[in-house]
Write a protein that holds these residues in place. Structure first.
Motif, short mmCIF file in Angstrom:
data_model
loop_
_atom_site.label_atom_id
_atom_site.label_comp_id
_atom_site.label_asym_id
_atom_site.label_seq_id
_atom_site.Cartn_x
_atom_site.Cartn_y
_atom_site.Cartn_z
N ALA A 122 40.24 19.09 -25.85
CA ALA A 122 39.40 19.11 -26.99
C ALA A 122 40.01 19.49 -28.30
O ALA A 122 40.70 19.86 -29.36
CB ALA A 122 38.19 19.06 -27.47
N THR A 123 40.61 21.89 -27.79
CA THR A 123 41.17 21.93 -28.67
C THR A 123 42.72 21.16 -28.61
O THR A 123 43.45 21.48 -29.74
CB THR A 123 40.68 23.81 -28.05
N THR A 124 43.36 21.13 -27.62
CA THR A 124 44.44 20.96 -27.33
C THR A 124 44.51 20.01 -28.46
O THR A 124 45.53 19.12 -28.80
CB THR A 124 44.67 20.57 -25.85
N ASN A 125 43.70 18.42 -28.52
CA ASN A 125 44.16 17.55 -28.98
C ASN A 125 43.70 17.32 -30.59
O ASN A 125 44.81 17.01 -30.91
CB ASN A 125 42.95 16.32 -28.35
N ARG A 126 43.15 17.97 -30.91
CA ARG A 126 42.75 18.11 -32.23
C ARG A 126 43.23 19.39 -32.99
O ARG A 126 44.70 18.87 -34.02
CB ARG A 126 41.35 18.98 -32.49
N GLN A 127 44.40 19.87 -32.19
CA GLN A 127 46.36 20.81 -32.77
C GLN A 127 47.03 19.56 -32.65
O GLN A 127 47.72 20.22 -33.52
CB GLN A 127 45.91 22.00 -31.96
N GLU A 128 47.02 19.08 -31.78
CA GLU A 128 48.22 17.98 -32.09
C GLU A 128 47.92 16.77 -32.64
O GLU A 128 49.18 16.35 -33.24
CB GLU A 128 48.12 17.26 -30.19
N ALA A 129 46.92 16.73 -33.07
CA ALA A 129 46.25 15.91 -34.37
C ALA A 129 47.19 16.28 -35.76
O ALA A 129 47.76 15.97 -36.35
CB ALA A 129 44.84 14.79 -34.75
N VAL A 130 46.48 17.02 -35.69
CA VAL A 130 47.21 18.39 -37.13
C VAL A 130 48.44 18.45 -37.06
O VAL A 130 49.12 18.24 -38.43
CB VAL A 130 46.32 19.67 -37.26
#
Length: 323
Positions: A207-215
Motif C-alpha cells: 500500500a505504501t509502494t502503490n500510494r507513492q507510485e501514484a503520487v
C-alpha cells in the motif's frame, strides 16, 4: 459564487489512495469486538493514525490507552493491540494479567517481526531502517532483547554504521517508509557490506509502494498536491515528501478540509489529491467539496495499481470462533 463565475480547477485524484488492508482489518477488529463483547473494548495506542477514525470508535465504546497499566485489573473486556504492532513484553503483560488480548497487528508488520527474529536466531546482528519513536519501530525492536537491533534512520547513519561482524548481519525496514529514501540507505549498506542479508520480499508494504507510485505519476503535472492524513502518520508524511521531490511546488498534509490554507490553494489551476493509508474516503470527499465551493472542478482519476489485498480478522473475532 455562481457556478459559471468559478475559476476552473483540474483535479487529479490518485488511485489507489486511503485505507489499506491492514487498516481495514484493525478497524474491523475493534468494531467486531464491540459487537461480540459489548462496550468497553480497550485499545492500546491509536488503532490507526487517524483522529477521525479514533473519535468514531470512542463514540461506539472503545477506550484508548497508552499502556496496559491503564487497563483496570480483573476486566473481562477485550484488549486490542494496534495495527502498528507491539513489543513482545506487551502480550506477555496481557497474559500475566489474564486479559482477553486480541492482536490487530498488520500481517505485513508481523512478517517484519518474524524476519528480525529469524535473523537473530541465526546469530546475525539485525539492522532496522526506520524512524525512531514510531510505534511500528518500537514494536519491531521489541521483538528482540535490548540492544539486539540497531536503528538506521538516514544515509549518514548508514555510512557511519559499524556492524559487529560485517559478514554476519541483516537488515529489515519499517513498512511505511519512502521507497526512494530506503533504496538509498540500502544501497549504501550493500556497497559497504556486500554480504549483508535482507528480506526475501520487500518489507515496505504494497500500500505504501502503490500510494507513492501514484503520487510520482501526478506530482509533475500539477501546481499543488494535498495528502489527506494525520501529521504523525509515517506513510502520509512520505507521500507529501515524494510529491515535493518529484517537482510539485506545493505539497501539504491536511487532516480535514478546515486545515486547507486558501492563501496558498486559492489561486491554483491544477491539484492532485491523495490520502494516507489510515485516512477514510469521507475525508477526501470533504476536501473535494471544499474546493468545489471555490472552483469548477474537472476531476480525473489516475489509476496506477489495482489493490485486492484482504486480511482476515484475528482468530478470536471470526464468525467460527464461537463454535
Amino acid at each position: 459564487m455562481h457556478a459559471s463565475e468559478k475559476p476552473s480547477l483540474r483535479v487529479l485524484l490518485c488511485a489507489p489512495r486511503g485505507f489499506c488492508a491492514g487498516v481495514v482489518r484493525a478497524i474491523d477488529a475493534v468494531e467486531q469486538a464491540l459487537a461480540l463483547y459489548g462496550a468497553p473494548v480497550y485499545v492500546r495506542h491509536e488503532i490507526v493514525h487517524n483522529k477521525y477514525v479514533v473519535e468514531g470508535l470512542k463514540a461506539k465504546g472503545a477506550i484508548f490507552v497508552k499502556e496496559l497499566h491503564e487497563v483496570p485489573d480483573g476486566t473481562t473486556a477485550p484488549v486490542i493491540f494496534s495495527a502498528h504492532g507491539v513489543a513482545k513484553s506487551v502480550p506477555e503483560e496481557a497474559a500475566a494479567r489474564n486479559f482477553l488480548a486480541i492482536d490487530a497487528t498488520c500481517p505485513l508488520v508481523t512478517k517484519v517481526h518474524r524476519e528480525a527474529s529469524v535473523h537473530y536466531k541465526r546469530g546475525r546482528e539485525v539492522v532496522l531502517i526506520g524512524h525512531a519513536g514510531h510505534p511500528e519501530v518500537i514494536g519491531t525492536m521489541g521483538q528482540l532483547p535490548a540492544g539486539a537491533v540497531k536503528l538506521v534512520q538516514t544515509p549518514a547513519d548508514a555510512r557511519a554504521f559499524t556492524p559487529r561482524d560485517p559478514e554476519n548481519f541483516a537488515y529489515t525496514t519499517q513498512t511505511t517508509l519512502s521507497i526512494d529514501d530506503t533504496a538509498e540507505i540500502v544501497a549504501i549498506l550493500q556497497e559497504r557490506f556486500p554480504s549483508m542479508a535482507g528480506p526475501h520480499k520487500e518489507d515496505i508494504c504494497y500500500a505504501t509502494t502503490n500510494r507513492q507510485e501514484a503520487v510520482k505519476r501526478v506530482a509533475p503535472q500539477v501546481d499543488a498536491l494535498i495528502v489527506v492524513g494525520a501529521p504523525y502518520s509515517s506513510n502520509s508524511q512520505r507521500l507529501r515528501e515524494v510529491a515535493l521531490r518529484e517537482g510539485c511546488r506545493v505539497s501539504a498534509l491536511v487532516q480535514r478540509a478546515n486545515e486547507i490554507d486558501w492563501s496558498v490553494f486559492g489561486t491554483i489551476s491544477s491539484l492532485a489529491v491523495t490520502a494516507g493509508a489510515s485516512a477514510p474516503e469521507v475525508l477526501v470527499e470533504e476536501v473535494l467539496d471544499a474546493f468545489a465551493e471555490r472552483f469548477a472542478l474537472q476531476i480525473e482519476t489516475v489509476h496506477t495499481a489495482h489493490e485486492d489485498v484482504f486480511f482476515p480478522l484475528p482468530r478470536q473475532l471470526r464468525p467460527d470462533a464461537a463454535e
